[in-house]
Structures are given as C-alpha cells and as structure tokens.
Design a protein around this motif. Sequence first.
Motif, mmCIF file in Angstrom:
data_model
loop_
_atom_site.group_PDB
_atom_site.id
_atom_site.type_symbol
_atom_site.label_atom_id
_atom_site.label_comp_id
_atom_site.label_asym_id
_atom_site.label_seq_id
_atom_site.Cartn_x
_atom_site.Cartn_y
_atom_site.Cartn_z
ATOM 1 N N ASN A 317 34.173 -36.369 -29.549
ATOM 2 C CA ASN A 317 35.206 -35.551 -29.787
ATOM 3 C C ASN A 317 35.622 -34.362 -29.745
ATOM 4 O O ASN A 317 34.801 -33.952 -30.363
ATOM 5 C CB ASN A 317 35.998 -36.879 -30.596
ATOM 6 C CG ASN A 317 35.987 -38.116 -30.478
ATOM 7 O OD1 ASN A 317 36.138 -38.967 -29.105
ATOM 8 N ND2 ASN A 317 36.164 -39.223 -31.695
ATOM 9 N N VAL A 318 36.940 -34.329 -28.905
ATOM 10 C CA VAL A 318 37.336 -33.400 -29.023
ATOM 11 C C VAL A 318 38.757 -32.943 -29.623
ATOM 12 O O VAL A 318 39.913 -33.697 -29.663
ATOM 13 C CB VAL A 318 37.125 -32.511 -27.884
ATOM 14 C CG1 VAL A 318 37.807 -31.042 -26.787
ATOM 15 C CG2 VAL A 318 36.174 -32.324 -26.745
ATOM 16 N N HIS A 319 38.312 -31.787 -30.108
ATOM 17 C CA HIS A 319 40.185 -32.104 -31.081
ATOM 18 C C HIS A 319 40.909 -30.463 -30.162
ATOM 19 O O HIS A 319 39.942 -28.673 -30.247
ATOM 20 C CB HIS A 319 40.125 -31.208 -32.729
ATOM 21 C CG HIS A 319 39.491 -31.699 -33.510
ATOM 22 N ND1 HIS A 319 40.875 -32.728 -34.285
ATOM 23 C CD2 HIS A 319 37.974 -32.540 -33.075
ATOM 24 C CE1 HIS A 319 39.451 -33.463 -34.342
ATOM 25 N NE2 HIS A 319 38.445 -33.424 -34.633
ATOM 26 N N LEU A 320 41.781 -30.917 -29.225
ATOM 27 C CA LEU A 320 42.669 -29.782 -28.497
ATOM 28 C C LEU A 320 43.934 -29.543 -29.294
ATOM 29 O O LEU A 320 44.701 -30.058 -30.118
ATOM 30 C CB LEU A 320 43.405 -30.653 -27.531
ATOM 31 C CG LEU A 320 43.707 -29.617 -26.785
ATOM 32 C CD1 LEU A 320 42.685 -28.848 -25.843
ATOM 33 C CD2 LEU A 320 45.005 -30.715 -25.563
ATOM 34 N N LEU A 321 44.169 -27.810 -29.704
ATOM 35 C CA LEU A 321 44.531 -27.318 -30.950
ATOM 36 C C LEU A 321 45.680 -26.203 -29.832
ATOM 37 O O LEU A 321 44.892 -25.757 -29.375
ATOM 38 C CB LEU A 321 44.031 -25.626 -31.753
ATOM 39 C CG LEU A 321 42.603 -26.974 -32.454
ATOM 40 C CD1 LEU A 321 41.719 -25.664 -33.630
ATOM 41 C CD2 LEU A 321 43.420 -28.176 -33.189
ATOM 42 N N TYR A 322 46.316 -26.276 -30.742
ATOM 43 C CA TYR A 322 47.691 -25.205 -29.877
ATOM 44 C C TYR A 322 48.738 -25.007 -30.470
ATOM 45 O O TYR A 322 49.441 -26.185 -31.666
ATOM 46 C CB TYR A 322 48.173 -26.454 -28.704
ATOM 47 C CG TYR A 322 48.574 -27.553 -28.664
ATOM 48 C CD1 TYR A 322 50.135 -28.019 -28.179
ATOM 49 C CD2 TYR A 322 47.338 -28.860 -28.462
ATOM 50 C CE1 TYR A 322 50.173 -29.437 -28.948
ATOM 51 C CE2 TYR A 322 47.973 -29.896 -28.575
ATOM 52 C CZ TYR A 322 48.932 -30.365 -28.719
ATOM 53 O OH TYR A 322 50.125 -31.486 -28.487
ATOM 54 N N PRO A 323 49.607 -24.219 -30.436
ATOM 55 C CA PRO A 323 50.944 -23.816 -31.599
ATOM 56 C C PRO A 323 51.828 -24.846 -30.778
ATOM 57 O O PRO A 323 52.122 -25.395 -29.576
ATOM 58 C CB PRO A 323 51.277 -22.581 -31.518
ATOM 59 C CG PRO A 323 50.388 -22.553 -29.561
ATOM 60 C CD PRO A 323 49.319 -23.468 -29.605
ATOM 61 N N GLU A 324 53.568 -25.344 -31.845
ATOM 62 C CA GLU A 324 54.430 -25.870 -31.162
ATOM 63 C C GLU A 324 54.950 -25.264 -30.065
ATOM 64 O O GLU A 324 55.962 -26.417 -29.224
ATOM 65 C CB GLU A 324 55.273 -25.812 -32.099
ATOM 66 C CG GLU A 324 56.580 -26.463 -32.277
ATOM 67 C CD GLU A 324 57.113 -27.731 -32.151
ATOM 68 O OE1 GLU A 324 57.634 -28.642 -31.450
ATOM 69 O OE2 GLU A 324 55.957 -28.202 -33.145
#
Length: 360
Positions: A317-324
């Motif tokens: 699985n891939v965790h996609l991280l990004y700011p608000e």
Amino acid sequence: MTENDFLPIQYDNLPAEGKVAWKAPSNIALVKYWGKKANQIPANPSVSFTLDACATTTTIFFSRKEDDSQFSFDLVFEGEPKEDFKPKIQTFLERIEIYLPFLKSYHLKIETSNSFPHSSGIASSASGMAALALCLMDMEKMMNPEMDSDFFNRKASFLARLGSGSACRSIEGDLIQWGEHQPIVDSSNLYGIKYPFKVNTVFKNFHDTILLVHKGQKQVSSSGGHNLMHNHPYAERRFEQAHEHLDSLKAIFSEGNLERFIEVVESEALTLHAMMMTSMPYFILMKPDTLQIINKIWDYRKKTKTPICFTLDAGANVHLLYPESVKEKAIQFIQDELVAHCENGHYICDRIGTGARKIG
C-alpha cells in the motif's frame, strides 16, 4: 529513564472487576525503524506522524480470579474469537508481567477491532498493541491513582514497545521520535517521545491518503522482516543513513522545506524496500500497481509542482502525504489517476492526529 523506573510500587487497591477502553491510532514512519535487537530495542532511531482515522479500539473486561499461577484471557477480534492472535498476546503478557504484576490475578476479556484492514502494511500491530498497553495502564492507574499523565503515557509507550516496536509511537501525537539519537537529549530506545524541536505550521495539518493496493496478508511479517537485518550486507550503512536523515529533518521541519521533506521521506520508503529485496531470503513487497502509483506521483509532481509525496510501510500500500493547502488538488489527482490502482477502488483518507484517547 531506565527499565527500573517502570517497576511498580505496592498496590493497595485491587478492584474486583471493571472495564477499560482505549482507541489508539496507527502511525506512519517518515524515518523508518527497520532492524531490532533483543527486547524490542531498535537498531536505528525513527520519527513518525501519528494518524487519526486508522485506529484500533480495544476494551478489556477484567475480573479477579483465585488461581494466580498463570495468565487467563479471551480474545475477540471484530466480534469473533481469534485463537491465532492469542500466542502473541501471551508473549506480550509474559514480557510485561514484571512491570504489571497484577495481571495473573485477573481474567481478561479483550475485545478489539480495527478501522482498517489487518496485516496489510498499515501498522495494525502498532495501534493494536498501543491500545492494549493503554488499557492495561488504565487498570494500573486504578490501583495507583496518584500516577501523573506524563508517566502514564511514557510507561504505556514502554509497554507497547514490548508488544510491537512501532507501537510506542502510537500513544501520543502528532510527531513522535523513538530511538537513541545523540542530538535529541531525551531520546530513548525504551519509549517514544514528542518531537522536541520546532515544527513549521505546514507540517501541522498534513494529510495521509492510504491507497489500498493489496488488502491481504503480507508475504512476511514485520517481525520477520526486522530479523532479516541481522547480518544484512548493507545494514550498518542503512542505520547510519537513518541518523543522517533524522539530522536533516531538524532544519526541514523548522523551515517548512517541503522539497527536502519529500526527498528524505521517499528515500526512506525506497530504502526500506531495498533492504527487503537485498536480504536473504529476499522479498518484493511492492505490487505492480504500487510502482504505477509511484511513477504517477512523480510525473504529477513534476508537471504541477504540487508538493505531494509517497511513503511505504512493509507492504504494497502507498501512503500519499500532502499538506492541507493542496488537499483539493490531491484528492482530484487520486480520483482521476490513482484509484484505478487500488483494490476494489478503495482508499482511506487520513490525517495527522493527536494520539490515543480513552473511551467512556
């Protein structure tokens, strides 16, 4: 603090019965813990975001019993008896008995459930063991009401680590560091601590959308994967790299440098999988759709300059991280490009959380 600081005082009040319940989140490591020594001591330090939606809820019903010669417990996972989980719980209780010597005086009925698929690379053991440790600490607090919250959390983290190393990072939020690292004065191999340095506001409302490429059982357990680091040809350099990345993050977090953050986080994710691919025996935990997602993230970031990045746990699985600030763009990108690579189109929208909480 040392292990001796967590040895209990004499209990004056052993309740006849009772109930405790906690909800503990999973966490996603930015600098990865991979490789361990005896007694769940990490081979390198790590730092993680505490999540919010991905969590384990655990309730313990406890009652005094006459025979205190052995542990006594029943385990119900998501409404069904789960016999194959019991050996891990038995081992955990044996490890922590010296720190919670009242355990054999009670029969425990442990009811637990996850808000996400078990054993698919979303750190279910972390949230599960954290929730269990917190419930047991809640029992101890009934017997020692003078215990303060700081000690409660630290001992809960210490105990959770003895069940699953990364569980020690699931007690508090939002950014947790674990493992001895000389520039971090209070860092310890025994428990996690709140990240002690300045963190720019851009990292305070980060999102983690978990793209469920594969919901099934992993090829190798995390514990098995950690053991493959013993005598690994690249292990020592990897451990050094973790310290270097932790050093780099101090300025990155302080300055809000998303470009450098992305470099460190993605490098850590790929290094974790590279270590698995070069161990003996070797494993490829990524699936074809994992690689498709990674390449699409890279292409999208290059074309749009949107600061999104990926990280991976020991699974597909891939965790996609990004700011608000880019949430709407990221969700549209997921729906347009990435959902096709998820099993049954499923993904979980999560974000940084504040840690575990008591229920009821």
